[in-house]
Write an enzyme that holds these catalytic residues in place. Structure first.
Site, PDB file in Angstrom:
ATOM      1  N   GLY A   9      13.729   3.860  -6.886  1.00 54.64           N
ATOM      2  CA  GLY A   9      14.338   5.181  -6.776  1.00 54.64           C
ATOM      3  C   GLY A   9      14.949   5.343  -5.402  1.00 54.64           C
ATOM      4  O   GLY A   9      14.819   4.473  -4.539  1.00 54.64           O
ATOM      5  N   LYS A  15       8.617   7.874  -4.913  1.00 58.25           N
ATOM      6  CA  LYS A  15       8.172   6.532  -5.314  1.00 58.25           C
ATOM      7  C   LYS A  15       6.770   6.225  -4.825  1.00 58.25           C
ATOM      8  O   LYS A  15       5.922   5.772  -5.593  1.00 58.25           O
ATOM      9  CB  LYS A  15       9.125   5.458  -4.759  1.00 58.25           C
ATOM     10  CG  LYS A  15      10.548   5.550  -5.184  1.00 58.25           C
ATOM     11  CD  LYS A  15      11.401   4.464  -4.541  1.00 58.25           C
ATOM     12  CE  LYS A  15      11.374   4.454  -3.035  1.00 58.25           C
ATOM     13  NZ  LYS A  15      11.992   5.588  -2.363  1.00 58.25           N
ATOM     14  N   SER A  16       6.529   6.431  -3.546  1.00 55.75           N
ATOM     15  CA  SER A  16       5.236   6.059  -2.961  1.00 55.75           C
ATOM     16  C   SER A  16       4.100   6.887  -3.539  1.00 55.75           C
ATOM     17  O   SER A  16       3.025   6.358  -3.828  1.00 55.75           O
ATOM     18  CB  SER A  16       5.272   6.207  -1.441  1.00 55.75           C
ATOM     19  OG  SER A  16       6.146   5.248  -0.886  1.00 55.75           O
ATOM     20  N   ALA A  34       1.588  -3.287   3.468  1.00 56.59           N
ATOM     21  CA  ALA A  34       2.690  -2.610   4.158  1.00 56.59           C
ATOM     22  C   ALA A  34       3.638  -3.650   4.735  1.00 56.59           C
ATOM     23  O   ALA A  34       3.213  -4.538   5.485  1.00 56.59           O
ATOM     24  CB  ALA A  34       2.137  -1.722   5.263  1.00 56.59           C
ATOM     25  N   GLY A  36       6.582  -2.628   6.346  1.00 58.31           N
ATOM     26  CA  GLY A  36       7.281  -2.011   7.467  1.00 58.31           C
ATOM     27  C   GLY A  36       6.514  -2.183   8.758  1.00 58.31           C
ATOM     28  O   GLY A  36       5.300  -2.363   8.772  1.00 58.31           O
ATOM     29  N   HIS A  50       1.355   8.313   6.159  1.00 56.15           N
ATOM     30  CA  HIS A  50       1.065   7.594   4.907  1.00 56.15           C
ATOM     31  C   HIS A  50      -0.402   7.176   4.862  1.00 56.15           C
ATOM     32  O   HIS A  50      -1.070   7.333   3.846  1.00 56.15           O
ATOM     33  CB  HIS A  50       1.963   6.366   4.753  1.00 56.15           C
ATOM     34  CG  HIS A  50       3.291   6.657   4.133  1.00 56.15           C
ATOM     35  ND1 HIS A  50       3.719   6.018   3.008  1.00 56.15           N
ATOM     36  CD2 HIS A  50       4.280   7.512   4.481  1.00 56.15           C
ATOM     37  CE1 HIS A  50       4.923   6.460   2.674  1.00 56.15           C
ATOM     38  NE2 HIS A  50       5.288   7.357   3.569  1.00 56.15           N
ATOM     39  N   ARG A  51      -0.904   6.624   5.968  1.00 57.73           N
ATOM     40  CA  ARG A  51      -2.315   6.201   6.017  1.00 57.73           C
ATOM     41  C   ARG A  51      -3.247   7.382   5.795  1.00 57.73           C
ATOM     42  O   ARG A  51      -4.232   7.277   5.057  1.00 57.73           O
ATOM     43  CB  ARG A  51      -2.643   5.544   7.354  1.00 57.73           C
ATOM     44  CG  ARG A  51      -2.189   4.131   7.454  1.00 57.73           C
ATOM     45  CD  ARG A  51      -2.636   3.533   8.770  1.00 57.73           C
ATOM     46  NE  ARG A  51      -2.018   2.244   8.937  1.00 57.73           N
ATOM     47  CZ  ARG A  51      -2.661   1.176   9.344  1.00 57.73           C
ATOM     48  NH1 ARG A  51      -3.940   1.236   9.634  1.00 57.73           N
ATOM     49  NH2 ARG A  51      -2.044   0.031   9.472  1.00 57.73           N
ATOM     50  N   ARG A  54      -3.300   8.489   2.133  1.00 60.40           N
ATOM     51  CA  ARG A  54      -3.996   7.573   1.222  1.00 60.40           C
ATOM     52  C   ARG A  54      -5.508   7.725   1.295  1.00 60.40           C
ATOM     53  O   ARG A  54      -6.171   7.635   0.270  1.00 60.40           O
ATOM     54  CB  ARG A  54      -3.594   6.125   1.525  1.00 60.40           C
ATOM     55  CG  ARG A  54      -2.200   5.791   1.073  1.00 60.40           C
ATOM     56  CD  ARG A  54      -1.935   4.310   1.115  1.00 60.40           C
ATOM     57  NE  ARG A  54      -2.165   3.708   2.406  1.00 60.40           N
ATOM     58  CZ  ARG A  54      -1.246   3.574   3.354  1.00 60.40           C
ATOM     59  NH1 ARG A  54      -0.037   4.049   3.157  1.00 60.40           N
ATOM     60  NH2 ARG A  54      -1.543   2.977   4.496  1.00 60.40           N
ATOM     61  N   GLU A  62      -0.926  -5.381   6.882  1.00 62.51           N
ATOM     62  CA  GLU A  62       0.464  -5.363   7.350  1.00 62.51           C
ATOM     63  C   GLU A  62       1.030  -6.769   7.339  1.00 62.51           C
ATOM     64  O   GLU A  62       0.461  -7.675   7.951  1.00 62.51           O
ATOM     65  CB  GLU A  62       0.526  -4.763   8.755  1.00 62.51           C
ATOM     66  CG  GLU A  62       0.087  -3.314   8.782  1.00 62.51           C
ATOM     67  CD  GLU A  62       0.103  -2.719  10.174  1.00 62.51           C
ATOM     68  OE1 GLU A  62       0.261  -3.476  11.162  1.00 62.51           O
ATOM     69  OE2 GLU A  62      -0.069  -1.499  10.283  1.00 62.51           O
TER      70      GLU A  62
END
EC number: 2.7.1.156
Length: 172
Positions: A9, A15-16, A34, A36, A50-51, A54, A62
């Site tokens: 998308g 999406k995430s 991850a 990135g 994000h972390r 979650r 990573e």
């Protein structure tokens, strides 16, 4: 073969969040691969948000380049592994080798791993082909590579979703 679910998308399309929800359905512990890297302060803030979102059920790994190798190493360790995101991985690959054909070979390596996995896998990728043709060579290479990679992953995945404005649409 464990389930392989591909979600694509546009940017900020949900999406995430969808990927996290689907992955969470497999139960804890969960792996978050991850791709990135925190190259600047704004990206570091995104990663931190994000972390936090979650929570404690997730272990973050990573890895900007060796996606297939890390998936092999961690297969069986988690109830599900979420890869976020394929397009950042492709960016890293393209900048590291400057050869789209070598990058496509790495995507083939990734998709050939799918039938061997015992852990459910959820992959997130951006859809970058709905805009104009970029004006510079590197941007065109990336757009073409991302489109080809998304096609390959979608073909190999058991389920495929696209998200628009936070709403998922199942394609496969």
């Amino acid at each position: 073969m464990a389930p392989v679910i591909f979600i694509t998308g546009g940017g900020r399309s949900g999406k995430s969040r969808l990927a996290e929800r689907i992955s969470g359905g497999f139960g804890a512990p969960l792996g978050y691969l991850a791709t990135g890297t925190a190259g600047d302060g704004e990206m570091a803030e995104r990663i931190a948000r994000h972390r936090q979102r979650r929570g404690d059920d997730w272990t973050t790994i990573e890895e900007p380049l060796d996606l297939a190798g890390v998936l092999r190493e961690n297969d069986g360790r988690f109830s599900a592994i979420l890869v976020d995101c394929v397009t950042l991985w492709l960016t890293n690959l393209l900048l590291a080798c400057d050869d789209p054909a070598r990058c496509v070979a790495r995507v083939k390596e990734l998709t050939s791993l799918f039938p061997q996995l015992t852990t459910p896998l959820v992959l997130v990728s951006n859809e970058v082909g709905m805009g104009i043709v970029p004006e510079n060579r590197l941007a065109r290479q990336f757009r073409d590579l991302a489109g080809e990679a998304n096609e390959m992953i979608a073909a190999a995945a058991g389920e495929v979703y696209v998200t628009f404005s936070g709403l998922p649409l199942r394609l496969k």
